[in-house]
Design a protein around this motif. Structure first.
Motif, PDB file in Angstrom:
ATOM      1  N   SER A 282       0.738  -1.246  -0.065  1.00 33.95           N
ATOM      2  CA  SER A 282       0.083  -0.148   0.044  1.00 33.95           C
ATOM      3  C   SER A 282       0.919   1.295  -0.072  1.00 33.95           C
ATOM      4  O   SER A 282       0.290   2.341  -0.358  1.00 33.95           O
ATOM      5  CB  SER A 282      -0.875   0.079   1.356  1.00 33.95           C
ATOM      6  OG  SER A 282      -0.195  -0.012   2.436  1.00 33.95           O
TER       7      SER A 282
ATOM      8  N   TYR B  26      -1.160   0.519  11.462  1.00 35.84           N
ATOM      9  CA  TYR B  26      -1.436   0.564   9.885  1.00 35.84           C
ATOM     10  C   TYR B  26      -0.009   1.830   9.950  1.00 35.84           C
ATOM     11  O   TYR B  26       0.255   2.549  10.729  1.00 35.84           O
ATOM     12  CB  TYR B  26      -2.632   1.322   9.584  1.00 35.84           C
ATOM     13  CG  TYR B  26      -3.495   0.552   8.902  1.00 35.84           C
ATOM     14  CD1 TYR B  26      -3.890  -0.850   9.530  1.00 35.84           C
ATOM     15  CD2 TYR B  26      -4.002   0.783   7.945  1.00 35.84           C
ATOM     16  CE1 TYR B  26      -4.620  -1.713   8.832  1.00 35.84           C
ATOM     17  CE2 TYR B  26      -5.240  -0.020   7.399  1.00 35.84           C
ATOM     18  CZ  TYR B  26      -5.341  -1.283   7.870  1.00 35.84           C
ATOM     19  OH  TYR B  26      -6.079  -2.186   7.227  1.00 35.84           O
TER      20      TYR B  26
ATOM     21  N   LYS C 126       0.723   4.933   6.876  1.00 31.63           N
ATOM     22  CA  LYS C 126       0.221   5.899   5.722  1.00 31.63           C
ATOM     23  C   LYS C 126       0.895   7.188   5.893  1.00 31.63           C
ATOM     24  O   LYS C 126       1.715   7.434   6.504  1.00 31.63           O
ATOM     25  CB  LYS C 126      -1.442   5.888   5.973  1.00 31.63           C
ATOM     26  CG  LYS C 126      -2.290   4.655   5.787  1.00 31.63           C
ATOM     27  CD  LYS C 126      -1.986   3.804   4.475  1.00 31.63           C
ATOM     28  CE  LYS C 126      -2.721   2.500   4.706  1.00 31.63           C
ATOM     29  NZ  LYS C 126      -2.773   1.755   3.420  1.00 31.63           N
TER      30      LYS C 126
ATOM     31  N   MET D 197      -5.352  10.301   6.214  1.00 27.95           N
ATOM     32  CA  MET D 197      -4.224   9.357   5.829  1.00 27.95           C
ATOM     33  C   MET D 197      -4.456   8.910   4.370  1.00 27.95           C
ATOM     34  O   MET D 197      -5.622   8.326   4.055  1.00 27.95           O
ATOM     35  CB  MET D 197      -4.052   8.310   6.783  1.00 27.95           C
ATOM     36  CG  MET D 197      -3.722   8.684   8.261  1.00 27.95           C
ATOM     37  SD  MET D 197      -2.099   9.676   8.627  1.00 27.95           S
ATOM     38  CE  MET D 197      -2.035   9.833  10.362  1.00 27.95           C
ATOM     39  N   MET D 198      -3.163   8.746   3.680  1.00 29.76           N
ATOM     40  CA  MET D 198      -3.401   8.156   2.257  1.00 29.76           C
ATOM     41  C   MET D 198      -1.986   7.248   1.959  1.00 29.76           C
ATOM     42  O   MET D 198      -0.958   7.557   2.476  1.00 29.76           O
ATOM     43  CB  MET D 198      -3.627   9.266   1.196  1.00 29.76           C
ATOM     44  CG  MET D 198      -4.874   9.709   1.027  1.00 29.76           C
ATOM     45  SD  MET D 198      -5.039  10.845  -0.269  1.00 29.76           S
ATOM     46  CE  MET D 198      -5.049   9.935  -1.336  1.00 29.76           C
ATOM     47  N   GLY D 199      -2.418   6.243   1.379  1.00 26.40           N
ATOM     48  CA  GLY D 199      -1.080   5.282   0.919  1.00 26.40           C
ATOM     49  C   GLY D 199      -0.623   5.921  -0.416  1.00 26.40           C
ATOM     50  O   GLY D 199      -1.315   6.594  -1.215  1.00 26.40           O
TER      51      GLY D 199
ATOM     52  N   SER E 284      -4.666   0.855  -1.825  1.00 31.64           N
ATOM     53  CA  SER E 284      -4.594   1.484  -0.196  1.00 31.64           C
ATOM     54  C   SER E 284      -5.869   1.764   0.151  1.00 31.64           C
ATOM     55  O   SER E 284      -6.737   2.371  -0.436  1.00 31.64           O
ATOM     56  CB  SER E 284      -3.686   2.446  -0.132  1.00 31.64           C
ATOM     57  OG  SER E 284      -3.631   3.218   0.976  1.00 31.64           O
TER      58      SER E 284
ATOM     59  N   ASP F 166      -7.332   3.393   2.974  1.00 34.06           N
ATOM     60  CA  ASP F 166      -7.000   4.478   3.851  1.00 34.06           C
ATOM     61  C   ASP F 166      -8.162   5.402   4.198  1.00 34.06           C
ATOM     62  O   ASP F 166      -9.227   4.830   4.411  1.00 34.06           O
ATOM     63  CB  ASP F 166      -5.871   5.519   3.183  1.00 34.06           C
ATOM     64  CG  ASP F 166      -6.331   5.730   1.850  1.00 34.06           C
ATOM     65  OD1 ASP F 166      -7.387   6.260   1.403  1.00 34.06           O
ATOM     66  OD2 ASP F 166      -5.346   5.506   0.818  1.00 34.06           O
ATOM     67  N   SER F 167      -7.919   6.647   4.465  1.00 31.99           N
ATOM     68  CA  SER F 167      -8.771   7.482   5.082  1.00 31.99           C
ATOM     69  C   SER F 167     -10.041   7.868   4.143  1.00 31.99           C
ATOM     70  O   SER F 167     -11.068   8.452   4.217  1.00 31.99           O
ATOM     71  CB  SER F 167      -8.287   8.920   5.659  1.00 31.99           C
ATOM     72  OG  SER F 167      -7.514   8.632   6.559  1.00 31.99           O
TER      73      SER F 167
ATOM     74  N   VAL G  74     -10.179   3.009   7.104  1.00 28.91           N
ATOM     75  CA  VAL G  74      -9.354   3.577   8.269  1.00 28.91           C
ATOM     76  C   VAL G  74     -10.208   4.823   8.708  1.00 28.91           C
ATOM     77  O   VAL G  74     -10.185   5.242   9.814  1.00 28.91           O
ATOM     78  CB  VAL G  74      -8.037   4.019   7.435  1.00 28.91           C
ATOM     79  CG1 VAL G  74      -7.125   4.879   8.530  1.00 28.91           C
ATOM     80  CG2 VAL G  74      -7.145   2.884   7.399  1.00 28.91           C
TER      81      VAL G  74
END
Length: 316
Positions: free
Chosen positions: A107, A168, A170, A252-254, A260, A262-263, A271
């Motif tokens: 990710s 996690y 990220k 948050m991001m991958g 990914s 993520d957020s 997430v």
């Protein structure tokens, strides 16, 4: 191992060096004079320094009366104390300074790969109840001690909000008060498209087979730059609504944008927004790296799958 009891052994008597007989001085009168002290040729002082001879089999000290049980108990106590001190030092280092992690997925490609071993600094954002690195939480309540906010673009390890247990990793994209949105496969922060430049194209093989991938260098509003990876338009998360980041939370991001969780995915399934207290630390460096397939129990696989070019790599 307990010390074996030592029985004193009688040493064989060594012959004494012959000393010349002292001449007997005669006085002019009656009787004989006391002989003068004898000085040896070894520089000995003229006083009696003879040591007491210990008979064979005699005990040297009362300590020898102790049985093996006492000696074993004493040595066991020392071992326990050493272990306790070592564990205390390791606990302090893990809680206050550093914690190692292994990257389990793709990710965060192209910056972190599966099989990377990274070190996270625990002091970067202060300490929360999740900072122990152990199954138990620290008694710090909902606040952070010596808390500091992460910078936009930091790579962060955090506890997954929906269970407060899973670690996690990220990248911080949205800060408190930001608006974040994906429009046509492009990141927007506070209504402004993030500057991005295509830097390369290649092919990766994953569970979906070989796929073309594009590498893009993004520049965040604070000037932080890094590469992302994208499989092209049409992905499920290439177009989203606007995410409002509340106070005390982060978006948050991958870096592997199409691969990914993520957020961009709601907290119930992904997430969601990450509370400040869930931050564990900042990823600083890749210490070691092996391709998937390396096994701890197969040393040959270490050499066959090692990634030397990723050792000691500082993270952007």
């Amino acid at each position: 191992m307990p010390d074996a009891s030592i029985e004193p052994t009688a040493a064989a008597a060594s012959p004494a060096l012959a000393e010349p007989s002292a001449p007997t001085a005669t006085a002019s009168g009656s009787g004989s004079a006391t002989p003068p002290p004898i000085w040896s040729d070894k520089g000995d002082a003229p006083f009696d320094d003879r040591k007491e001879t210990i008979p064979p089999g005699a005990r040297v000290s009362a300590k020898d009366d102790d049985d093996d049980g006492g000696s074993a108990a004493s040595e066991t106590l020392e071992i326990v104390k050493t272990i306790v001190v070592a564990l205390a030092i390791a606990f302090v280092l893990r809680v206050l300074l550093f914690q190692p992690f292994t990257i389990p997925s793709a990710s965060m490609e192209p910056n972190l790969y599966e099989g990377d071993y990274i070190v996270v600094s625990k002091w970067a954002y202060g300490y929360s109840k999740f900072s122990s690195g152990l199954p138990i939480n620290l008694p710090l309540g909902e606040d952070r001690v010596l808390g500091r906010a992460p910078a936009r673009g930091d790579i962060v390890v955090f506890k997954l909000p929906r269970d407060d247990k899973t670690d996690y990793i990220k990248r911080v994209i949205g800060l408190p008060g930001d608006q974040v949105q994906m429009i046509n496969n492009r990141l927007h922060i506070n209504g402004v498209a993030v500057k991005d430049v295509v830097v390369g194209a290649s092919e990766v093989v994953d569970v979906f087979g070989p796929r073309p991938v594009t590498k893009v260098r993004e520049t965040l509003p604070n000037g932080r730059t890094f590469e992302t990876q994208d499989f092209g338009p049409g992905g499920d998360l290439d177009d989203t609504g606007v995410y409002e980041v509340p106070l005390g939370h982060y978006f948050m991001m991958g870096d592997n944008r199409d691969n990914s969780i993520d957020s961009r995915v709601q907290a119930s399934a992904g997430v969601g927004l990450v509370p400040d207290e869930n931050l564990v630390g900042k990823a600083e460096i890749i210490m070691f790296s092996w391709e998937p397939g390396a096994s701890l129990w197969n040393p040959i696989s270490w050499f066959a799958n090692i990634r030397l070019d990723r050792f000691f790599k500082i993270l952007d």
